[in-house]
Design a protein around this motif. Structure first.
Motif, PDB file in Angstrom:
ATOM      1  N   TRP A 176       0.827  -1.222   0.000  1.00 35.47           N
ATOM      2  CA  TRP A 176       0.000   0.000   0.000  1.00 35.47           C
ATOM      3  C   TRP A 176       0.853   1.261   0.000  1.00 35.47           C
ATOM      4  N   GLU A 177       2.079   1.148   0.474  1.00 35.24           N
ATOM      5  CA  GLU A 177       2.993   2.303   0.351  1.00 35.24           C
ATOM      6  C   GLU A 177       3.218   2.587  -1.126  1.00 35.24           C
ATOM      7  N   GLU A 178       3.342   1.501  -1.890  1.00 35.14           N
ATOM      8  CA  GLU A 178       3.540   1.693  -3.340  1.00 35.14           C
ATOM      9  C   GLU A 178       2.309   2.319  -3.966  1.00 35.14           C
ATOM     10  N   HIS A 179       1.122   1.854  -3.534  1.00 37.18           N
ATOM     11  CA  HIS A 179      -0.109   2.463  -4.070  1.00 37.18           C
ATOM     12  C   HIS A 179      -0.138   3.951  -3.709  1.00 37.18           C
ATOM     13  N   ALA A 180       0.296   4.245  -2.484  1.00 39.05           N
ATOM     14  CA  ALA A 180       0.283   5.639  -2.021  1.00 39.05           C
ATOM     15  C   ALA A 180       1.167   6.499  -2.918  1.00 39.05           C
ATOM     16  N   THR A 181       2.352   5.980  -3.228  1.00 39.41           N
ATOM     17  CA  THR A 181       3.270   6.741  -4.088  1.00 39.41           C
ATOM     18  C   THR A 181       2.674   6.935  -5.478  1.00 39.41           C
TER      19      THR A 181
END
Ligand code: 16G
Ligand code: MG
Length: 530
Positions: A87-92
């Motif tokens: 989800w950090e990747e989705h956030a980015t």
């Protein structure tokens, strides 16, 4: 999903074209003026995460230890942990999507994560605005939204940015509720309580104080009954939220622990010449705290998720007991209990590259406790610690336990000192820190530095690690590493050696190597003034 509404609202929080941000160690951090779109989109993402997990998710708008013109945002997962890596990747991706790509990126996240868009989203928002810092806290869960209006306004950006988060939440159908003024760890605690339906604790600040104070009283009652007089502690609260919360906690603590609060926000600026980060990095006492020789003191940081202890001796010398000393105290205590109980549970300590070499040596060789090194950032230590029945983790900067909680760590340390009948100088004497120095270097693009081996070695730019190795070899008991900061636009340098002068010189030489080989900007780093 009502894409028409999302796109309409997104235009009110338009992304500066071409701007690219990264969900770093603990969320996004940059100049507040560039964060409006990110806040709105993190509101959207929190709702999606809430719908997917059918749980409360926290969103915190914070500038943490960054300069006042900065701000930031991070999401908190259902068990009060840092956001899952995927989800950090989705956030980015979401933060960096140009306006016309937004719909596609949102659809993609929903598809990849099988988000049930018909599910509910419950959101709680709180803000922390104190002198020199504003932090807004948003909880997302599957039912409602809570909003807290700040008491003191000193960072104009936060109010507007928190509004952007709530816009993002509402456009996807979330609701609001006010959770009040809380520390970062209290937010993590509430998220965990809400999602474990009271099994972990009651999801109120009172519930938090009761849980901690009851445990403290239970643990120490025998030791306290045998003591002459009370224990006393001086706490530098960095002019942050910790002061307010520690005062509240005081009502739940018995008279046997006297806490004197300094830097409570009534006079100084947040984190300015005080607080855990200042004390650790400068290795000197904070301004605004009058220490008597031998007096036990500690510093929180501004959002009360870090703690370091210290005292001055009769000769006026300052002694710092940082996260490594805290981890050593706690793990020694636990190890002794395990041995006494004849238990064979797996047990380990997790540190980062910043851990003082003496602490690692003491734990491994004297205490016979396995030590693991993880990358900087609570989430990395936390996940490693979870591999053991009992895992103790601390960063040298005083960030440790569940997500870092200065208040609960303080109580645990006080309890152990009482139970073991230890003074701070005795605790300090467990091992002697190697002299060390931390510096930062400005470079054109810190991403040029890539590291491996839990950040202990630089892989790029070419030649840098070889140069560092050559410099380190000139010193005794020496170690040094460099890493790009996850929260500031700088490269951090850490060095330790047999004497303070050598540690300072080593840090300076390594800084120069970074400056020359990794695209330093501005004046070359100057020698450390001792
Ligand atoms: C964040 C991290 C902290 C870490 C620090 C390093 C969390 C909750 N906080 O404050 O653990 O020590 O960043 O900062 O993970 P740096 O990357 O700028 O050195
Ligand atoms: Mg903090």
């Amino acid at each position: 999903m009502d894409f028409e509404a999302v796109i309409k609202y997104s235009k009110l929080h338009a992304k500066p074209p071409g701007l690219s941000l990264q969900y770093g160690t603990a969320g996004f951090r940059t100049k507040a003026e560039n964060l409006d779109h990110t806040m709105f989109r993190m509101g959207l993402l929190a709702v999606l995460r809430s719908k997917q997990t059918k749980s409360t998710i926290g969103v915190m708008v914070t500038a943490s230890h960054n300069p006042e013109e900065d701000n930031g945002v991070k999401l908190i997962d259902p068990l009060g942990e840092m956001l899952a890596a995927a989800w950090e990747e989705h956030a980015t991706r979401l933060a960096n999507a140009e306006e016309e790509e937004l719909q596609r990126v949102l659809t993609d996240i929903c598809r990849k994560e099988a988000v049930d868009l018909l599910g509910n989203a419950f959101v709680i928002l709180t803000c922390q605005q104190l002198i020199g810092i504003n932090m807004c806290v948003l909880f997302v869960s599957c039912f409602n939204i809570y909003f807290y209006t700040p008491v003191f306004a000193s960072r104009p950006s936060s109010k507007k940015l928190s509004q952007s988060v709530t816009d993002g939440v509402s456009v996807l159908g979330g609701q609001y509720h006010d959770y009040g003024l809380v520390t970062t760890p209290q937010l993590h605690y509430m998220v965990c309580c809400r999602n474990t339906h009271g099994n972990y604790g009651i999801a109120t600040v009172e519930g938090y104080y009761e849980k901690l104070s009851n445990a403290f009283v239970e643990l120490t009652k025998q030791a306290m009954s045998q003591r002459d007089g009370h224990m006393s502690l001086r706490v530098d609260c960095a002019n942050g939220i910790g002061a307010l919360k520690l005062k509240e906690l005081g009502r739940y603590l018995p008279g046997c622990l006297m806490v004197h609060i300094d830097n409570d926000g009534t006079k100084g600026k947040l984190n300015h010449l005080c607080g855990a980060d200042f004390v650790k990095v400068h290795q000197k006492p904070p301004v605004g705290l009058e220490m008597k020789p031998g007096e036990r003191c500690c510093s929180f940081d501004g959002d009360a998720d870090r703690i370091v202890y210290y005292y001055t001796d009769a000769a006026g010398h300052f002694h710092l007991l940082d996260g490594d000393k805290i981890a050593t105290l706690i793990s020694t205590f636990l190890k002794e209990l395990l041995v006494k109980a004849g238990q064979t549970l797996t047990f380990a300590v997790v540190q980062t590259a910043y851990a003082n070499g003496s602490s690692t040596c003491y734990l491994e060789e004297t205490m016979k406790v396995p030590v693991h090194c993880a990358k900087t950032g609570v989430k990395h230590l936390h996940h490693k610690a979870q591999e053991f029945d009992i895992g103790v983790y601390f960063e040298a900067n005083g960030h440790g336990t569940t997500v870092g909680d200065a208040i609960s760590d303080m109580l645990l340390i006080e309890a152990i000192l009482a139970l073991k009948n230890l003074t701070v100088p005795q605790w300090d004497g467990m091992y002697t820190d190697l002299p060390n120095r931390q510096l930062k270097v400005k470079v054109a693009d810190r991403r040029i530095i890539d590291t491996t081996d839990a950040e202990r070695r630089a892989v790029t730019p070419p030649g840098l690690q070889k140069k560092i190795d050559d410099i380190v070899n000139k010193f005794q008991l020496a170690r040094a590493f460099v890493r790009p900061s996850g929260t500031e636009d700088v490269v951090r340098v850490y060095a330790e050696a047999d004497t303070q002068e050598n540690a300072d010189n080593l840090a300076h030489e390594v800084s120069l190597a970074v400056y020359h080989l990794a695209g330093g900007v501005g004046e070359p780093p100057k020698a450390v003034a001792s």
